[in-house]
Design an enzyme around this catalytic site. Structure first.
Site, PDB file in Angstrom:
ATOM      1  N   HIS A 156       0.430  40.377-117.587  1.00  0.00           N
ATOM      2  CA  HIS A 156       0.651  38.999-117.109  1.00  0.00           C
ATOM      3  C   HIS A 156       1.624  38.234-117.995  1.00  0.00           C
ATOM      4  CE1 HIS A 156      -2.654  38.948-114.078  1.00  0.00           C
ATOM      5  NE2 HIS A 156      -2.982  40.025-114.766  1.00  0.00           N
ATOM      6  N   ASP A 364       7.034  32.056-120.790  1.00  0.00           N
ATOM      7  CA  ASP A 364       5.836  32.206-119.964  1.00  0.00           C
ATOM      8  C   ASP A 364       6.025  33.402-119.047  1.00  0.00           C
ATOM      9  OD1 ASP A 364       3.372  31.549-118.858  1.00  0.00           O
ATOM     10  OD2 ASP A 364       3.858  29.409-118.797  1.00  0.00           O
TER      11      ASP A 364
HETATM   12  O1  F6P Z   1      -2.211  34.508-119.179  1.00  0.00           O
HETATM   13  C1  F6P Z   1      -2.962  35.339-119.943  1.00  0.00           C
HETATM   14  C2  F6P Z   1      -4.432  34.971-119.987  1.00  0.00           C
HETATM   15  O2  F6P Z   1      -5.115  35.914-120.778  1.00  0.00           O
HETATM   16  C3  F6P Z   1      -5.075  34.919-118.608  1.00  0.00           C
HETATM   17  O3  F6P Z   1      -5.443  36.168-118.142  1.00  0.00           O
HETATM   18  C4  F6P Z   1      -6.229  33.975-118.858  1.00  0.00           C
HETATM   19  O4  F6P Z   1      -6.665  33.336-117.716  1.00  0.00           O
HETATM   20  C5  F6P Z   1      -5.633  32.969-119.825  1.00  0.00           C
HETATM   21  O5  F6P Z   1      -4.637  33.677-120.533  1.00  0.00           O
HETATM   22  C6  F6P Z   1      -6.688  32.324-120.716  1.00  0.00           C
HETATM   23  O6  F6P Z   1      -7.101  33.245-121.647  1.00  0.00           O
HETATM   24  P1  F6P Z   1      -8.474  33.328-122.422  1.00  0.00           P
HETATM   25  O7  F6P Z   1      -9.290  34.384-121.772  1.00  0.00           O
HETATM   26  O8  F6P Z   1      -8.071  33.667-123.806  1.00  0.00           O
HETATM   27  O9  F6P Z   1      -9.155  31.977-122.318  1.00  0.00           O
END
Ligand code: F6P
Length: 459
Positions: A156, A364
């Protein structure tokens, strides 16, 4: 029939009063549609976690199999190597990278624990789809334990340029581990190209064509799959929210001023400090705009144990106070900064009310907020999107005002240009952005990845 198994670091286990947002909903819909299981961390942390079997629960046609983390695993794997080393590395922000060998060792051991707990739950007909930087070693670990089912991996975040990758402790190992999957998916063509370059130069893979590599006698498909939203549904949410009490209160409080709006997690990659500086520079360069605008930024706190996130919070608190104290007037507060998240429908309503969406991450993977801002607009009287050219979404939303997120003068000029923009130009730009997202859906994104994964594994 094939069963889909999704593996991600965090699993949004259904809980009363908690509604998952964005991508979590898409993956859940995919699972409900195809039938399957979601495996990963349930967000809990306790000392015995390493000795407990996965907790299994069913909800809305989906099976959730989740494990907890011990406090040491949480500190070293999640807060440490995943979010203090890999996250800034993937986003090419070397100044935020912090690396400790013991954290890397825990990162490996937690991936092994994911693997050990997942293996007994797998069936012969499964298609396995792994997500994100927390789980880079997992394709190789599964293969080492004899897993022959198709494995897909989607990243992602951005994939960094090869020079940046050199700062990863043993970056070559991660590349070789990923190459054990059948399909590797990235957000943009640049990310895919960076991966292919690194895999061929540093891991010994051979490129057969633009989307196929050969590694240790196996073919690995590589492709670009930009994550999408559901634009029609989001537009409807925004229309409905626009009539709500929350929105009437916000609109009344603006007293006719233009609204500049941003919403992010409070994360060093989001460029919030530079974004505020760009707004302040606009008020200095175009003083006639004083009292004419209000900037509402929502920045929900996130990963609060990571030192660089704590430093960012301190910096922002200082910056916010200074900006409002120096620029504010008795009856005008230039900036409203909220660290509590708001419900998605309310955010959709704020977007529809906004004259400008101001979204300027330093880098991003995609940035779905930018796509949501476009979907939320009134086509007859749309707001203007100011977007960092370093967000993956900028590759699709080319008609937004694209800015360099470090260039405060550039952001100030873009804000002024957006504030002064004619309704014709606003409509034209919005229409071009809308056309680039309108016929795509989040489910379509997921299905296209799975379709290619199933074919890639059959070869
Ligand atoms: O964008 C990467 C990501 O790991 C997403 O999969 C997730 O929703 C967001 O960042 C928030 O991450 P965390 O699980 O660290 O709260």
């Amino acid at each position: 029939m094939k069963r889909l198994v999704i593996v991600s670091n965090r699993v949004p286990v259904p809980k009363e009063g908690l509604r998952p947002g964005g991508l979590a909903v898409v993956l859940k819909d995919l699972l409900a549609r195809k039938g399957g299981m979601w495996f990963g961390w349930n967000g809990t942390c306790h000392p015995d976690a390493a000795h407990l079997p996965p907790e299994i629960q069913q909800a809305e046609g989906v099976e959730y199999a989740t494990i907890g983390l011990t406090p040491a695993e949480h500190r070293n794997y999640y807060t440490g190597f995943s979010n203090s080393t890999l996250w800034p590395l993937m986003h090419s922000l070397p100044e935020h990278i912090h690396f400790e060998r013991r954290e890397l060792a825990t990162y490996w051991s937690v991936n092994e624990r994911f693997c050990e707990n997942l293996l007994p739950l797998l069936r012969a007909e499964d298609v396995i789809w792994i997500h994100d930087y927390h789980l880079l070693p997992l394709p190789a670990l599964l293969r080492r334990h004899g897993v022959r089912q198709p494995i897909g991996f989607f990243l992602h975040t951005p994939f960094p340029a090869p020079d940046m990758l050199a700062t990863a402790p043993d970056g070559g190992t991660f590349l070789r581990d990923l190459l054990k999957a059948d399909l590797l998916g990235f957000q943009t063509a640049d990310d895919t190209a960076n991966f292919i370059f690194a895999a061929t130069r540093k891991a010994g893979a051979t490129a057969e064509d633009d989307c196929t590599l050969t590694f240790e006698g196996r073919r690995v498909r590589v492709g670009t799959f930009p994550v999408e939203i559901d634009p029609q549904a989001f537009a409807q949410t925004a229309v409905t929210a626009a009539g709500s009490q929350d929105l009437r209160r916000l609109s009344g409080s603006l007293a006719g001023r233009k609204l500049v709006f941003g919403v992010d997690r409070m994360d060093p990659t989001k460029g919030l400090d530079h974004r505020l500086a760009g707004y302040e520079r606009m008020l200095e360069t175009y003083p006639q705009r004083e009292r004419q605008v209000t900037f509402l930024q929502i920045a929900a706190e996130s990963r609060t144990d990571v030192p660089s996130y704590q430093a960012l919070r301190n910096k922002l608190e200082h910056q916010i106070g200074k900006l409002n104290a120096h620029k504010g007037q008795a009856d005008w507060t230039p900036l409203r900064f909220l660290t509590r998240g708001s419900p998605r429908p309310t955010v959709a309503g704020y977007m529809r009310l906004a004259d400008i969406g101001y979204i300027t991450p330093l880098r991003d993977g995609m940035n779905l907020v930018a796509k949501e801002f476009i979907a939320a607009q009134d086509p007859e009287n749309p707001g203007v999107l100011i977007l960092s050219r370093l967000a993956g979404a900028a590759k699709q939303l080319e008609a937004a005002l694209l800015v360099n997120p470090l260039d405060h003068d550039g952001m100030a000029d873009a804000l002024e240009r957006a504030l002064a923009m004619s309704p014709e130009e606003r409509r034209e730009r919005w229409q071009a952005c809308w056309n680039s997202i309108a016929n795509r859906t989040a489910l379509g994104w997921g299905l296209s990845f799975l379709n290619i994964l199933e074919n890639a594994a059959r070869r």
